[in-house]
Scaffold this active site. Sequence first.
Site, mmCIF file in Angstrom:
data_model
loop_
_atom_site.group_PDB
_atom_site.id
_atom_site.type_symbol
_atom_site.label_atom_id
_atom_site.label_comp_id
_atom_site.label_asym_id
_atom_site.label_seq_id
_atom_site.Cartn_x
_atom_site.Cartn_y
_atom_site.Cartn_z
ATOM 1 N N ARG A 16 0.820 -1.227 0.000
ATOM 2 C CA ARG A 16 0.000 0.000 0.000
ATOM 3 C C ARG A 16 0.848 1.269 0.000
ATOM 4 O O ARG A 16 0.352 2.357 -0.228
ATOM 5 C CB ARG A 16 -0.950 -0.030 1.222
ATOM 6 C CG ARG A 16 -2.069 -1.038 1.079
ATOM 7 C CD ARG A 16 -2.774 -1.284 2.413
ATOM 8 N NE ARG A 16 -2.045 -2.251 3.248
ATOM 9 C CZ ARG A 16 -2.469 -2.690 4.430
ATOM 10 N NH1 ARG A 16 -3.607 -2.230 4.944
ATOM 11 N NH2 ARG A 16 -1.757 -3.573 5.133
ATOM 12 N N GLU A 154 -9.796 -10.346 11.745
ATOM 13 C CA GLU A 154 -9.225 -9.391 10.783
ATOM 14 C C GLU A 154 -10.345 -8.657 10.046
ATOM 15 O O GLU A 154 -11.412 -9.240 9.797
ATOM 16 C CB GLU A 154 -8.324 -10.138 9.791
ATOM 17 C CG GLU A 154 -7.011 -10.567 10.392
ATOM 18 C CD GLU A 154 -6.274 -9.420 11.069
ATOM 19 O OE1 GLU A 154 -5.888 -8.468 10.384
ATOM 20 O OE2 GLU A 154 -6.106 -9.463 12.300
ATOM 21 N N SER A 404 41.308 43.168 3.233
ATOM 22 C CA SER A 404 40.245 42.697 2.350
ATOM 23 C C SER A 404 40.787 42.230 1.011
ATOM 24 O O SER A 404 41.806 42.720 0.524
ATOM 25 C CB SER A 404 39.258 43.839 2.105
ATOM 26 O OG SER A 404 38.599 44.112 3.312
HETATM 27 C C1 UD1 Z 1 -2.003 -6.388 11.385
HETATM 28 C C2 UD1 Z 1 -2.867 -7.306 12.257
HETATM 29 C C3 UD1 Z 1 -4.133 -6.566 12.660
HETATM 30 C C4 UD1 Z 1 -3.740 -5.297 13.411
HETATM 31 C C5 UD1 Z 1 -2.779 -4.443 12.580
HETATM 32 C C6 UD1 Z 1 -2.226 -3.334 13.457
HETATM 33 C C7 UD1 Z 1 -2.469 -9.632 11.586
HETATM 34 C C8 UD1 Z 1 -2.996 -10.804 10.835
HETATM 35 N N1 UD1 Z 1 -3.198 -8.527 11.537
HETATM 36 O O1 UD1 Z 1 -2.706 -6.119 10.172
HETATM 37 O O2 UD1 Z 1 -4.933 -7.378 13.508
HETATM 38 O O3 UD1 Z 1 -4.915 -4.561 13.737
HETATM 39 O O4 UD1 Z 1 -1.673 -5.209 12.103
HETATM 40 O O5 UD1 Z 1 -1.424 -2.439 12.749
HETATM 41 O O6 UD1 Z 1 -1.423 -9.737 12.225
HETATM 42 N N2 UD1 Z 1 4.857 -9.018 8.161
HETATM 43 C C9 UD1 Z 1 5.880 -9.936 8.072
HETATM 44 N N3 UD1 Z 1 5.674 -11.078 7.359
HETATM 45 C C10 UD1 Z 1 4.497 -11.351 6.751
HETATM 46 C C11 UD1 Z 1 3.448 -10.407 6.870
HETATM 47 C C12 UD1 Z 1 3.653 -9.243 7.592
HETATM 48 O O7 UD1 Z 1 6.983 -9.739 8.601
HETATM 49 O O8 UD1 Z 1 4.387 -12.411 6.128
HETATM 50 C C13 UD1 Z 1 5.105 -7.764 8.936
HETATM 51 C C14 UD1 Z 1 4.990 -6.502 8.091
HETATM 52 O O9 UD1 Z 1 6.250 -6.129 7.586
HETATM 53 C C15 UD1 Z 1 4.448 -5.487 9.085
HETATM 54 C C16 UD1 Z 1 3.706 -6.306 10.107
HETATM 55 O O10 UD1 Z 1 4.121 -7.643 9.935
HETATM 56 O O11 UD1 Z 1 5.486 -4.799 9.752
HETATM 57 C C17 UD1 Z 1 2.184 -6.216 9.956
HETATM 58 O O12 UD1 Z 1 1.802 -6.615 8.659
HETATM 59 P P1 UD1 Z 1 0.670 -5.842 7.862
HETATM 60 O O13 UD1 Z 1 0.504 -6.523 6.558
HETATM 61 O O14 UD1 Z 1 0.892 -4.391 7.884
HETATM 62 O O15 UD1 Z 1 -0.619 -6.220 8.785
HETATM 63 P P2 UD1 Z 1 -1.995 -5.434 8.864
HETATM 64 O O16 UD1 Z 1 -2.831 -5.806 7.710
HETATM 65 O O17 UD1 Z 1 -1.763 -4.004 9.110
HETATM 66 CA CA CA Z 2 0.073 -2.731 9.267
#
Ligand code: UD1
Ligand code: CA
Length: 458
Positions: A16, A154, A404
């Site tokens: 995003r 979620e 100067s």
């Molecule tokens: C996540 C939470 C959601 C919470 C929100 C808060 C889950 C399933 N959902 O959603 O409940 O309200 O954060 O901000 O956890 N990442 C990895 N490996 C992966 C996927 C993600 O390291 O395979 C890391 C990303 O880099 C990021 C973090 O995990 O820093 C969160 O991932 P993101 O995809 O932003 O989760 P959200 O959809 O925001």
């Molecule tokens: Ca997030």
Amino acid sequence: MKNITAVILAAGAGTRMKSKIPKVIHQVCEKPMVQHVIDVAQELLAEKTIVVIGHGCEKVKEAISDNVEFILQKEQLGTGHAVIQTQHDLPDEGHVLLLYGDTPLITSETIKELISYHEEGDFAATILTAHVNDPTGYGRIARDHSDRVVKIVEHKDANEEEKEITEINSGIYCYDAKLLKQSLSKLDNNNTQNEYYITDVVEILNKESYKVGAYKIEDETEIMGVNSRIQLAKAEEVMRRRILNNLMQEGVTIIDPNNTYIDKEVKIGEDTIIYPGVIIKGNTQIGEDCIIGHNCRIENSMIKNNVKIQSSTIVDSIVDDDCTIGPYAYLRPNSKLGKAVKIGDFVEVKNATIGDRSKASHLSYIGDAEIGKEVNIGCGVVFVNYDGKNKHKTVVKDHAFVGSNTNLVAPITVEEYGYIATGSTITKDVPEGSLSVARGKQKNIAGWVERKGVLKKD
Ligand code: UD1
Ligand code: CA
């Protein structure tokens, strides 16, 4: 408090953001957002900080401090999958603190409260939650009729009723290490996104009759997740204001906080006034009673007390008490000013030491020099330090006077009380107390204008 192992998830792409660089290293107040989260873990004296990297892992490694352990998540199959990659590095007892690399506004004070709540309630896991006005995109905290936390749903998997819930999951959790490890093996990817969600651990523990706690905080800005550039700007605004508020509480006047940019590590003394448009970066310290005029940029520098700076740039330099600088001066790396030095308009200084009460009031270049006390550098003086191949040094000793528009062709020394006539190009040392003149002598040729007829005489 039990031992803490911190796990920080930073492997996602952050689609995003629409960016070529991984989301978690986009900067908030000049620091990668995941580094802010690492800093919090380290303030809590975590035994070990594990950062899970994947998408753009080399770039992430390069951007952050090296006092952490990296674990690679080759494919990003969800937050649960990311934590599974760390399971062999997790301890069998103590707390596992899980944080996401995209929530840079969290503070160590809040995490301490979370851990105390977790310990006092004797929970298997505790989630940091908050009520928010707009829960769109966040996981919702589902509770039963007796208000017990049963699961996290979620946004993409939530039904209409669950979407109405305004208590959200921050993505920050404290787990009992052993129970977390047990639950990881039970995760699946039966959901809309076909991902392994770490949030499912809550339901797993609940089904096994373990207690899950939710520590609700008032200030929802602390747990804001950054998923887009708009949220990145919002995080920047919050953090910047937090830094400025701290400084103001410590006695610094900031005339326009909406237009002042100061890094977290910067220290500023009481009664210093910061005008609009100022940028202060890195490891900079500013003393008391200074005036930092509008549009100054100061980086990695030490400015002592009662210094007045107008519209100038100072990088990697030291400025002692009572100096005045600018407008439009440029102190480049390794400039060292003594006490009450005056550097005026359009003066550039580089790799030079200038002694107490010396002055360079206008339009000069001072490079690779050692200047003593009470020296006067006239208007338009150039320290000619470069011969096209090498840089050479100029020494100007105490009480010397450089007229100067002088060129000082380095290497060269001007001894104490040396006096250089204006317009000289000095290529030989100037002895103590002598006058040096190095310019063409003036000749007046009478009647020349009329004889040549170049100008008409009435
Ligand atoms: C996540 C939470 C959601 C919470 C929100 C808060 C889950 C399933 N959902 O959603 O409940 O309200 O954060 O901000 O956890 N990442 C990895 N490996 C992966 C996927 C993600 O390291 O395979 C890391 C990303 O880099 C990021 C973090 O995990 O820093 C969160 O991932 P993101 O995809 O932003 O989760 P959200 O959809 O925001
Ligand atoms: Ca997030």
